[in-house]
Scaffold this active site. Structure first.
Site, short mmCIF file in Angstrom:
data_model
loop_
_atom_site.label_atom_id
_atom_site.label_comp_id
_atom_site.label_asym_id
_atom_site.label_seq_id
_atom_site.Cartn_x
_atom_site.Cartn_y
_atom_site.Cartn_z
CE LYS A 1 0.06 -1.65 -6.52
NZ LYS A 1 1.06 -0.78 -7.15
CB SER B 1 1.11 -2.05 -10.90
OG SER B 1 1.70 -1.38 -9.81
CB SER C 1 2.54 1.77 -10.07
OG SER C 1 2.95 0.83 -11.01
N1 GLN Z 1 4.71 0.26 -15.40
C1 GLN Z 1 5.80 0.17 -14.48
C2 GLN Z 1 6.39 -1.20 -14.54
O1 GLN Z 1 5.81 -2.00 -15.18
C3 GLN Z 1 5.24 0.55 -13.18
C4 GLN Z 1 5.80 -0.10 -12.01
C5 GLN Z 1 5.36 0.54 -10.75
O2 GLN Z 1 5.39 1.75 -10.63
N2 GLN Z 1 5.08 -0.31 -9.78
O3 GLN Z 1 7.40 -1.48 -14.02
#
Ligand code: GLN
Length: 474
Positions: A71, A146, A170
């Site tokens: 990532k 994400s 995420s």
């Molecule tokens: N959907 C979550 C957010 O928007 C996920 C964030 C994450 O786990 N990095 O904050």
């Protein structure tokens, strides 16, 4: 599984050199459709010959011959590390994060950096500066976020395994949307040194793979206390493999708050069917209550933006590949307005504003310190539950992969897609998403298993038993 791949390389069923050449030479064409990657790593070519040699002479390291995607918020020396943001679009890391150091020592072949929501903020991969990622199972749908680039790279078969980061779901939510396995370790079980910070009290790095065994192998490589991360810890060891009879000795808790109105009917039905199957096998199932579940999202959307506003204060576009000259800046205030205005996308700006607000004088007690107390209550719900049950079973998400644009205009409905994954981050406990089945449109449904902190290795062993009961890939 890694062992099988190495076996095939050894028997010349896979030509490793050619397979890496194929990846690099046809990268643009292959990546075009799903846009899972932001950049590729041509340097990996230099490692392939030795990797192959070690495999063929029975001296292979754990990850020899294994294609890995990382990532783009995890630093790999010399490679672009953009975190999906315009702000860092030209930034090349000057050192390896701890996880990368360990992956390299284990012989892993890092082939590229994956696309992601900007600074890991999002549930759909629609906020990346580098364009949306498509779900390889249905190109009209989001892969989740994400870490959607990482899950799409694995689901499409471009790589064998990937690293993601999980602050509120995420890793698990995109794993669920793409039909792969995603594991979020205990907070601190994996060093955050070299991870571009989003929300430091919640962020954790974890593996994404097609099966639990590969996730387990990666976790065992990257886990452990690290002098460069004061919050890092060693989690417990677990040598024995688990089988169904061991699982029968556990009581499995199913929280009633995770089956409320609004959850997709097919998700509910399939999870319930699986629970019935477990019962018929003689597994003890108990309904439990995690009373404060409904407060997890509001609590997260106070604590996380507060930490985001502080972590992202450092980006002024001076030290990170600035384009200051192009912006016609005349004074310091102008510099902040123009560079931060230009470098950050809408969602990131929204969270910086929210975070600055909840931390400001007069609102701090009302929001931030109250949210910290609620976080404690959420953790206590789990502590209480784990006095009665050994494992908690839930859906990973209330829904399956949605269409592009479906939620991007409505932040609150987007935020709600993390409702079943946020609580584990607030509590700091390990959780895994396993692909359970597909709905009638062929979209994956994920099953989430959660355990007490530091029981990561046990959770992975138990997950292998569940995986064998599920048979998703057959
Ligand atoms: N959907 C979550 C957010 O928007 C996920 C964030 C994450 O786990 N990095 O904050």
């Amino acid at each position: 599984m890694f062992k099988d791949i190495q076996e095939k390389i050894k028997n010349n069923d896979i030509n490793l050199i050619q397979s890496i050449d194929d990846f690099l030479n046809n990268f643009d064409e292959k990546n075009q459709e799903i846009n899972a990657f932001i950049s590729k790593n041509d340097e990996v070519k230099q490692l392939v010959k030795l990797s192959e040699e070690r495999i063929k002479t029975n001296k292979s390291l754990m990850l020899d011959g294994i294609k890995i995607a990382i990532k783009d918020n995890i630093l790999v020396e010399g490679l672009l590390s953009t975190a999906g943001s315009k702000m860092l679009k030209d930034y090349r890391a000057s050192y390896d994060s701890t996880v990368i150091k360990k992956i390299k020592e284990a012989g892993g072949l890092i082939v590229g950096k994956t696309n992601m929501d900007e600074f890991a903020m999002g549930s759909s991969n629609e906020t990346s500066y580098f364009g949306v990622v498509r779900n390889p199972i249905d190109l009209n749908r989001v892969p989740g976020g994400s870490s959607g680039g990482s899950t799409s790279a694995v689901a499409s078969g471009m790589v064998d395994v990937a690293l993601g980061s999980d602050t509120a779901g995420s890793i698990r939510q995109p794993a669920s949307f793409c039909g792969v396995v995603g594991f979020k370790p205990t907070y601190g079980a994996v060093s955050r040194f070299g991870l571009i910070a989003m929300s430091s009290s919640l962020d954790v790095i974890g593996p994404i793979a097609k099966n639990v065994t590969d996730c387990e192998s990666i976790f065992n490589i990257i886990a452990g206390k690290d002098d460069y991360d004061a919050t890092s810890i060693d989690v417990l060891t677990e040598d024995k493999e688990w089988n169904i009879d061991d699982v029968k000795k556990l009581t499995i808790g199913v929280p009633k708050e995770y089956f409320v109105e609004g959850i997709n009917e097919e998700v509910k039905e399939n999870i319930n069917n699986f629970v019935s199957k477990l019962k018929s096998l003689g597994v003890n199932i108990k309904e439990i209550s995690l009373t404060h579940t409904q407060y997890a999202i509001p609590c997260y959307y106070i604590i996380m933006p507060a930490e985001v506003s502080s972590n992202l204060a450092r980006y002024d576009n001076i030290r990170y590949g600035s384009k200051v000259n192009d912006l016609n800046i005349s004074n310091l205030k102008d510099l902040y307005f123009k560079t931060r205005g230009d470098g950050f996308g809408r969602e990131v700006k929204r969270r910086i504003l929210l975070g600055t607000y909840v931390l400001s004088k007069g609102f701090y007690d009302q929001y931030y310190s109250k949210a910290q107390k609620v976080r404690r209550l959420i953790k206590q719900d789990f502590d209480q539950a784990f006095k009665e049950v050994g494992l908690i079973l839930t859906p990973t998400c209330p829904d399956v992969a949605f269409a592009f644009g479906e939620k991007s205009q409505d932040p609150v409905s987007m935020y709600l897609s993390d409702i079943f994954t946020v609580p584990m981050n607030l509590a700091g406990i390990p959780a895994i998403s396993l692909p359970l089945t597909k709905n009638k449109d062929g979209l994956p449904i994920g099953l989430q298993l959660t355990m007490q902190e530091k029981l990561d290795r046990r959770l992975l062993k138990i997950s292998k038993v569940f995986e064998s009961l599920i048979n998703y890939n057959s």
